[in-house]
Design an enzyme around this catalytic site. Structure first.
Site, PDB file in Angstrom:
ATOM      1  N   SER A  98      -3.221 -22.643  36.974  1.00  0.00           N
ATOM      2  CA  SER A  98      -2.370 -23.986  37.487  1.00  0.00           C
ATOM      3  C   SER A  98      -2.691 -24.924  38.695  1.00  0.00           C
ATOM      4  CB  SER A  98      -0.646 -23.915  37.660  1.00  0.00           C
ATOM      5  OG  SER A  98      -0.398 -25.119  37.987  1.00  0.00           O
ATOM      6  N   TYR A 106       6.129 -19.700  40.524  1.00  0.00           N
ATOM      7  CA  TYR A 106       5.335 -19.574  39.647  1.00  0.00           C
ATOM      8  C   TYR A 106       3.972 -20.166  40.237  1.00  0.00           C
ATOM      9  CZ  TYR A 106       2.347 -22.417  35.993  1.00  0.00           C
ATOM     10  OH  TYR A 106       1.441 -22.998  35.148  1.00  0.00           O
TER      11      TYR A 106
END
Length: 346
Positions: free
Chosen positions: A200, A213
């Site tokens: 990400s 996350y």
């Protein structure tokens, strides 16, 4: 109250037509042949020189390509793209019905598809999957660790939610790690193999509310770097893709993102097929690289920018456990800030 910011940071957040905004927009504009949606993920000239001019058809020919999270979103779009190039994909996800539907789409595109329903939150199930893959196909040439879980929740709402961190670490780190540990020995023995980790942009930008996350993604990123150093001369390559915000079912609960600029799953699939063809070490959008560099040079300034985003985009009702009726209002400053930081999930 949010702390006062330097003038340059205020300008960044409040002006949608500033030079910074214009440069950022151009840096994230799709490029390539007409119809190509691949953003500017760096030129990666060395990768092209080393691997030569190859097509996706060349890259997937006679390869067994495993895609986790292959029943929807980025995984499905990538599988269809591989199918259109005549490749063979092995789709892994929890639900068999959706996997079968995805496999039909791959076959309709001209490829070969196999399904292996697996609960990737179960380590024993992952071991069984890996054994099944090796018994059935003899090898795995390309492993695309795409399945993931995202949680957007501020730390203030997470003090009693340790399970959020456990769940994200299980699916985003331990599951792909378990597959790597099972499949890497065969790759090294054959002298060829490719592991693609869908990470990400948050790992580069370290945005607020995504601590669970991005920590799980960062763990896999750094571990893969270490493994790459050990397996480099064995012909195995690791690619880390710092993917920006993509409009998939994973972000649907955050209705705020309906107002954010995002990639489509098809555009994200362009990025992953590029990774399959050229096998670069990393792929990331310019704004992610810029954010990482700025953070290395002046973390205090970047902290203030991140704090500005923290105050502009509050916790959703879903994060507070109150449900979500409609997208929350975003101020003009918020809209400009989201455009300037295109692709970053706030």
């Amino acid at each position: 109250m949010a702390p006062r910011l330097p003038r340059i940071v205020k300008d960044l957040a409040s002006s949608a037509t500033s030079p910074v905004s214009t440069v950022t927009r151009l840096a994230n504009t799709p490029m390539g042949n007409p119809g190509s949606h691949r953003p500017v993920y760096g030129i990666h000239l060395l990768d092209r020189v080393v691997n030569g001019h190859r097509s996706l058809e060349d890259a997937v020919r006679d390869k067994i390509i495993v895609i986790t999270g292959g029943s929807s979103g980025i995984g499905l779009a990538t599988a269809e793209r591989i199918g259109s190039a005549g490749g063979t994909v092995v789709l892994v996800a929890r639900g068999k019905e959706k996997l079968d539907e995805a496999a039909d789409l791959v076959r309709a595109a001209g490829g070969t598809a196999h399904v292996h329903p697996t609960d990737l939150s179960d380590l024993e199930a992952i071991d069984a999957l890996a054994d099944e893959l090796l018994d059935t196909y003899g090898r795995v040439d390309v492993l695309v660790n795409n399945a993931g879980r995202s949680i957007r929740r501020s730390i203030a709402l997470s003090y009693d939610r340790f399970h959020d961190f456990e769940r994200t670490m299980q699916l985003n780190y331990f599951a792909p790690l378990r597959l790597i540990l099972k499949l890497l020995p065969g790759m090294r023995e054959r002298g060829d193999g490719h592991v693609i980790n869908v990470s990400s942009i948050g790992v580069q930008t370290k945005v607020p509310r995504f601590g669970a996350y991005i920590a799980s993604k960062a763990a896999l990123d750094t571990l893969s770097d270490a493994i790459q150093a050990e397996s480099h001369d064995d012909g195995v390559r690791f690619t880390t893709v710092h993917m920006p915000l993509v409009r998939t079912p994973m972000i649907a609960p955050t209705t705020l993102y309906k107002r954010f600029p995002t990639l489509t799953p098809e555009q994200a699939a362009d990025v992953l097929t590029h990774a399959i063809i050229y096998r670069p070490r990393r792929l990331g959008s310019p704004i992610g690289h810029i954010a990482a560099l700025a953070d290395a040079l002046n973390p205090q300034l970047v902290d203030m920018v991140r704090n500005r985003g923290y105050h502009l985009f509050p916790d959703s009702k879903a994060a507070k456990g109150l449900g979500e009726d409609r997208p929350p209002e975003i101020s003009r400053t918020g809209e400009a800030f989201a455009r300037v930081t295109r692709g970053i999930h706030w």
